[in-house]
Design a protein around this motif. Structure first.
Motif, PDB file in Angstrom:
ATOM      1  N   GLU A 141      10.511  12.605   0.614  1.00 34.04           N
ATOM      2  CA  GLU A 141      10.351  11.173   0.417  1.00 34.04           C
ATOM      3  C   GLU A 141      11.622  10.583  -0.173  1.00 34.04           C
ATOM      4  OE1 GLU A 141       6.156   9.164  -0.652  1.00 34.04           O
ATOM      5  OE2 GLU A 141       7.111  10.284  -2.247  1.00 34.04           O
ATOM      6  N   LEU A 142      12.015   9.424   0.322  1.00 32.90           N
ATOM      7  CA  LEU A 142      13.100   8.651  -0.260  1.00 32.90           C
ATOM      8  C   LEU A 142      12.467   7.522  -1.046  1.00 32.90           C
ATOM      9  CD1 LEU A 142      15.506   8.412   2.807  1.00 32.90           C
ATOM     10  CD2 LEU A 142      15.504  10.114   0.985  1.00 32.90           C
ATOM     11  N   LEU A 143      12.804   7.397  -2.307  1.00 35.10           N
ATOM     12  CA  LEU A 143      12.196   6.411  -3.203  1.00 35.10           C
ATOM     13  C   LEU A 143      13.178   5.290  -3.483  1.00 35.10           C
ATOM     14  CD1 LEU A 143      10.782   9.065  -5.658  1.00 35.10           C
ATOM     15  CD2 LEU A 143       9.572   7.986  -3.784  1.00 35.10           C
TER      16      LEU A 143
ATOM     17  N   LYS B 248       1.844  -4.332  -6.943  1.00 34.38           N
ATOM     18  CA  LYS B 248       0.824  -5.318  -7.315  1.00 34.38           C
ATOM     19  C   LYS B 248       1.199  -6.691  -6.780  1.00 34.38           C
ATOM     20  CE  LYS B 248      -0.827  -3.025 -11.427  1.00 34.38           C
ATOM     21  NZ  LYS B 248      -1.020  -3.082 -12.875  1.00 34.38           N
ATOM     22  N   LYS B 249       2.494  -6.968  -6.713  1.00 35.39           N
ATOM     23  CA  LYS B 249       2.952  -8.282  -6.274  1.00 35.39           C
ATOM     24  C   LYS B 249       2.806  -8.466  -4.764  1.00 35.39           C
ATOM     25  CE  LYS B 249       6.967 -11.317  -6.506  1.00 35.39           C
ATOM     26  NZ  LYS B 249       8.356 -11.469  -6.959  1.00 35.39           N
ATOM     27  N   PHE B 250       3.209  -7.458  -3.964  1.00 36.99           N
ATOM     28  CA  PHE B 250       3.197  -7.584  -2.510  1.00 36.99           C
ATOM     29  C   PHE B 250       2.040  -6.836  -1.845  1.00 36.99           C
ATOM     30  CE2 PHE B 250       7.656  -7.986  -3.834  1.00 36.99           C
ATOM     31  CZ  PHE B 250       7.901  -9.262  -3.358  1.00 36.99           C
ATOM     32  N   GLY B 251       1.245  -6.112  -2.621  1.00 37.76           N
ATOM     33  CA  GLY B 251       0.115  -5.372  -2.077  1.00 37.76           C
ATOM     34  C   GLY B 251       0.526  -4.000  -1.564  1.00 37.76           C
ATOM     35  N   ASN B 252      -0.458  -3.122  -1.442  1.00 43.80           N
ATOM     36  CA  ASN B 252      -0.205  -1.781  -0.942  1.00 43.80           C
ATOM     37  C   ASN B 252      -0.253  -1.795   0.584  1.00 43.80           C
ATOM     38  OD1 ASN B 252      -0.187  -1.045  -3.611  1.00 43.80           O
ATOM     39  ND2 ASN B 252      -2.208  -0.131  -3.591  1.00 43.80           N
ATOM     40  N   ASP B 253       0.598  -1.004   1.189  1.00 45.14           N
ATOM     41  CA  ASP B 253       0.646  -0.947   2.644  1.00 45.14           C
ATOM     42  C   ASP B 253       1.263   0.379   3.056  1.00 45.14           C
ATOM     43  OD1 ASP B 253       0.420  -1.728   5.307  1.00 45.14           O
ATOM     44  OD2 ASP B 253       2.317  -2.804   5.309  1.00 45.14           O
ATOM     45  N   GLU B 254       0.866   0.857   4.219  1.00 42.83           N
ATOM     46  CA  GLU B 254       1.473   2.045   4.804  1.00 42.83           C
ATOM     47  C   GLU B 254       1.679   1.766   6.278  1.00 42.83           C
ATOM     48  OE1 GLU B 254       0.518   6.768   5.374  1.00 42.83           O
ATOM     49  OE2 GLU B 254      -0.253   5.725   3.625  1.00 42.83           O
ATOM     50  N   ARG B 255       2.886   2.003   6.764  1.00 41.33           N
ATOM     51  CA  ARG B 255       3.227   1.652   8.134  1.00 41.33           C
ATOM     52  C   ARG B 255       4.014   2.786   8.777  1.00 41.33           C
ATOM     53  NH1 ARG B 255       5.129  -4.173   9.029  1.00 41.33           N
ATOM     54  NH2 ARG B 255       2.996  -4.259   8.388  1.00 41.33           N
TER      55      ARG B 255
ATOM     56  N   HIS C   5       8.680   3.496  -0.604  1.00 42.11           N
ATOM     57  CA  HIS C   5       8.615   4.921  -0.292  1.00 42.11           C
ATOM     58  C   HIS C   5       8.874   5.104   1.201  1.00 42.11           C
ATOM     59  CE1 HIS C   5       6.603   6.218  -4.082  1.00 42.11           C
ATOM     60  NE2 HIS C   5       6.194   4.954  -4.061  1.00 42.11           N
ATOM     61  N   ILE C   6       9.809   5.976   1.543  1.00 45.71           N
ATOM     62  CA  ILE C   6      10.060   6.332   2.938  1.00 45.71           C
ATOM     63  C   ILE C   6       9.709   7.809   3.068  1.00 45.71           C
ATOM     64  CG2 ILE C   6      11.765   6.524   4.779  1.00 45.71           C
ATOM     65  CD1 ILE C   6      13.384   4.353   3.277  1.00 45.71           C
TER      66      ILE C   6
ATOM     67  N   ASN D 119       8.639  12.371  12.023  1.00 43.80           N
ATOM     68  CA  ASN D 119       7.919  11.110  11.843  1.00 43.80           C
ATOM     69  C   ASN D 119       8.393  10.461  10.550  1.00 43.80           C
ATOM     70  OD1 ASN D 119       6.237  11.514  14.110  1.00 43.80           O
ATOM     71  ND2 ASN D 119       4.931  12.842  12.885  1.00 43.80           N
ATOM     72  N   ILE D 120       8.539   9.137  10.580  1.00 38.71           N
ATOM     73  CA  ILE D 120       8.908   8.390   9.382  1.00 38.71           C
ATOM     74  C   ILE D 120       7.838   7.335   9.137  1.00 38.71           C
ATOM     75  CG2 ILE D 120      10.576   6.824   8.335  1.00 38.71           C
ATOM     76  CD1 ILE D 120      12.752   8.239   9.820  1.00 38.71           C
ATOM     77  N   LYS D 121       7.282   7.359   7.912  1.00 39.61           N
ATOM     78  CA  LYS D 121       6.298   6.365   7.492  1.00 39.61           C
ATOM     79  C   LYS D 121       6.850   5.605   6.295  1.00 39.61           C
ATOM     80  CE  LYS D 121       2.765   9.360   7.479  1.00 39.61           C
ATOM     81  NZ  LYS D 121       1.482   9.851   7.028  1.00 39.61           N
ATOM     82  N   LEU D 122       6.542   4.334   6.231  1.00 47.53           N
ATOM     83  CA  LEU D 122       6.937   3.495   5.107  1.00 47.53           C
ATOM     84  C   LEU D 122       5.697   3.184   4.275  1.00 47.53           C
ATOM     85  CD1 LEU D 122       9.187   0.965   7.024  1.00 47.53           C
ATOM     86  CD2 LEU D 122       9.892   3.038   5.861  1.00 47.53           C
ATOM     87  N   LYS D 123       5.835   3.262   2.953  1.00 49.89           N
ATOM     88  CA  LYS D 123       4.727   2.954   2.052  1.00 49.89           C
ATOM     89  C   LYS D 123       5.183   1.914   1.046  1.00 49.89           C
ATOM     90  CE  LYS D 123       2.830   7.606   1.975  1.00 49.89           C
ATOM     91  NZ  LYS D 123       2.545   8.743   1.116  1.00 49.89           N
TER      92      LYS D 123
END
Length: 128
Positions: free
Chosen positions: A125-127, A55-62, A28-29, A47-51
């Motif tokens: 959001e860009l998916l 399940k494989k790589f874990g959840n993260d927001e940057r 998610h961008i 502002n641009i955030k990456l999400k």
């Protein structure tokens, strides 16, 4: 004539953003354009955030980048052009062809979170 070097190259920026997102498994961008409500300082900021929701790589927001909307207007124009092409073809996803990507083609979805409101705020959001 003076040139403004603070503006970004929209195609190169989008290619780097998509490449980094894919390599780091972000799906998610989130792009938000907000009006700074300080009365003495009224410029728009993008502002641009990456999400990552995985399940494989874990959840993260940057947080990826912040810039003035003036610097990013060509990028927003490129996204708008790609979105209009997607809707004109009745497609569910945007397919972008460029030589700047390693794979030369990227397919991604577009989701409008917030339309432009009275303060000119915009969020989408860009998916991947």
């Amino acid at each position: 004539m003076a040139t403004n070097k603070s503006k970004i190259d929209p195609e190169r920026f989008l290619a780097m953003l998509l490449q980094y997102s894919r390599d780091s498994h972000y799906n998610h961008i989130n792009v938000s354009v907000r009006l700074n409500r300080n009365p003495a300082y009224t410029r728009q900021v993008m502002n641009i955030k990456l999400k990552r929701i995985s399940k494989k790589f874990g959840n993260d927001e940057r947080f990826y980048v912040s810039m003035t909307a003036e610097e990013a207007k060509k990028f927003l124009s490129l996204i708008n052009h790609l979105k209009e092409d997607m809707f004109a073809n009745f497609a569910k996803k945007i397919t972008w062809h460029t030589e700047l990507l390693e794979r030369a083609q990227q397919e991604f979805g577009y989701h409008q979170i917030r339309e432009r409101d009275q303060y000119n705020n915009l969020e989408f959001e860009l998916l991947l």
